[in-house]
Design a protein around this motif. Structure first.
Motif, PDB file in Angstrom:
ATOM      1  N   THR A  14       0.827  -1.198   0.000  1.00 58.61           N
ATOM      2  CA  THR A  14       0.000   0.000   0.000  1.00 58.61           C
ATOM      3  C   THR A  14       0.865   1.253   0.000  1.00 58.61           C
ATOM      4  O   THR A  14       1.874   1.323   0.703  1.00 58.61           O
ATOM      5  CB  THR A  14      -0.906   0.013   1.241  1.00 58.61           C
ATOM      6  N   VAL A  15       0.443   2.231  -0.789  1.00 57.90           N
ATOM      7  CA  VAL A  15       1.050   3.551  -0.744  1.00 57.90           C
ATOM      8  C   VAL A  15      -0.046   4.543  -0.393  1.00 57.90           C
ATOM      9  O   VAL A  15      -1.159   4.454  -0.926  1.00 57.90           O
ATOM     10  CB  VAL A  15       1.755   3.911  -2.069  1.00 57.90           C
ATOM     11  N   THR A  16       0.246   5.444   0.523  1.00 58.32           N
ATOM     12  CA  THR A  16      -0.765   6.383   0.983  1.00 58.32           C
ATOM     13  C   THR A  16      -0.313   7.823   0.744  1.00 58.32           C
ATOM     14  O   THR A  16       0.879   8.102   0.619  1.00 58.32           O
ATOM     15  CB  THR A  16      -1.064   6.195   2.478  1.00 58.32           C
ATOM     16  N   LEU A  17      -1.276   8.700   0.679  1.00 59.10           N
ATOM     17  CA  LEU A  17      -1.014  10.121   0.553  1.00 59.10           C
ATOM     18  C   LEU A  17      -1.866  10.831   1.602  1.00 59.10           C
ATOM     19  O   LEU A  17      -3.084  10.898   1.458  1.00 59.10           O
ATOM     20  CB  LEU A  17      -1.349  10.621  -0.847  1.00 59.10           C
ATOM     21  N   GLN A  18      -1.211  11.321   2.640  1.00 64.33           N
ATOM     22  CA  GLN A  18      -1.897  12.102   3.660  1.00 64.33           C
ATOM     23  C   GLN A  18      -1.897  13.551   3.212  1.00 64.33           C
ATOM     24  O   GLN A  18      -0.832  14.137   2.981  1.00 64.33           O
ATOM     25  CB  GLN A  18      -1.172  11.965   5.002  1.00 64.33           C
ATOM     26  N   MET A  19      -3.092  14.109   3.088  1.00 68.30           N
ATOM     27  CA  MET A  19      -3.240  15.470   2.580  1.00 68.30           C
ATOM     28  C   MET A  19      -3.851  16.339   3.668  1.00 68.30           C
ATOM     29  O   MET A  19      -4.994  16.097   4.090  1.00 68.30           O
ATOM     30  CB  MET A  19      -4.121  15.468   1.333  1.00 68.30           C
ATOM     31  N   ASN A  20      -3.097  17.330   4.114  1.00 64.43           N
ATOM     32  CA  ASN A  20      -3.561  18.254   5.150  1.00 64.43           C
ATOM     33  C   ASN A  20      -3.648  19.668   4.584  1.00 64.43           C
ATOM     34  O   ASN A  20      -3.093  19.957   3.519  1.00 64.43           O
ATOM     35  CB  ASN A  20      -2.597  18.233   6.336  1.00 64.43           C
ATOM     36  N   SER A  21      -4.326  20.517   5.309  1.00 66.76           N
ATOM     37  CA  SER A  21      -4.479  21.927   4.907  1.00 66.76           C
ATOM     38  C   SER A  21      -4.905  22.035   3.451  1.00 66.76           C
ATOM     39  O   SER A  21      -4.327  22.791   2.663  1.00 66.76           O
ATOM     40  CB  SER A  21      -3.160  22.682   5.138  1.00 66.76           C
ATOM     41  N   LEU A  22      -5.901  21.298   3.091  1.00 69.80           N
ATOM     42  CA  LEU A  22      -6.335  21.238   1.695  1.00 69.80           C
ATOM     43  C   LEU A  22      -6.887  22.567   1.227  1.00 69.80           C
ATOM     44  O   LEU A  22      -7.523  23.319   1.987  1.00 69.80           O
ATOM     45  CB  LEU A  22      -7.360  20.131   1.513  1.00 69.80           C
ATOM     46  N   LYS A  23      -6.627  22.837  -0.059  1.00 67.53           N
ATOM     47  CA  LYS A  23      -7.049  24.078  -0.697  1.00 67.53           C
ATOM     48  C   LYS A  23      -7.966  23.739  -1.865  1.00 67.53           C
ATOM     49  O   LYS A  23      -7.870  22.645  -2.447  1.00 67.53           O
ATOM     50  CB  LYS A  23      -5.826  24.830  -1.212  1.00 67.53           C
ATOM     51  N   PRO A  24      -8.797  24.678  -2.290  1.00 63.01           N
ATOM     52  CA  PRO A  24      -9.656  24.420  -3.455  1.00 63.01           C
ATOM     53  C   PRO A  24      -8.849  24.007  -4.689  1.00 63.01           C
ATOM     54  O   PRO A  24      -9.319  23.183  -5.483  1.00 63.01           O
ATOM     55  CB  PRO A  24     -10.362  25.752  -3.664  1.00 63.01           C
TER      56      PRO A  24
END
Length: 117
Positions: free
Chosen positions: A77-87
């Motif tokens: 598995t490869v994951t992408l944690q995305m924080n402080s998302l923008k439009p």
């Protein structure tokens, strides 16, 4: 070979999402893995990459400090944690690896991420 992404959805600006890509049908531990994204009508953009062992990561300037890529070779598995998302992070996100010996790029079907209030 199969790459199956999950975890996309609708999130408000400033929120977080965690994307996952489950791999099968190849020796996952031997390959660099990448996350790309694409907005309709635009070229696919490389977001993040991680080496086969997970020791080295790289990010597009637009996501540095906000996104984190990780790799679990035992779970494939490869994951992408995305924080402080923008439009402007709104896109379809794709998992990818490149099999150099055959000159083939493999892609998942993608998962939609929408950042909107």
């Amino acid at each position: 070979v199969q790459l199956v992404e999950s975890g996309g959805g609708l999130v408000q600006p400033g929120g977080s999402l965690r994307l996952s890509c489950l791999a099968s049908g190849f020796t996952f531990s031997s390959y660099i893995m990448r996350w790309y994204r694409q907005v309709s009508g635009k070229e696919r953009e490389l977001v993040a990459s991680i080496t086969s062992t997970g020791g080295i990561t790289d990010y597009a300037d637009s996501v540095k400090g906000r996104f984190t890529i990780s790799k679990d070779n035992a779970k494939k598995t490869v994951t992408l944690q995305m924080n402080s998302l923008k439009p402007e992070d709104t896109a379809v996100y794709y998992c990818n690896f490149y099999r150099r010996i055959a000159a083939i790029n493999y892609w998942g079907k993608g998962t939609q991420v929408t950042v909107s209030s």
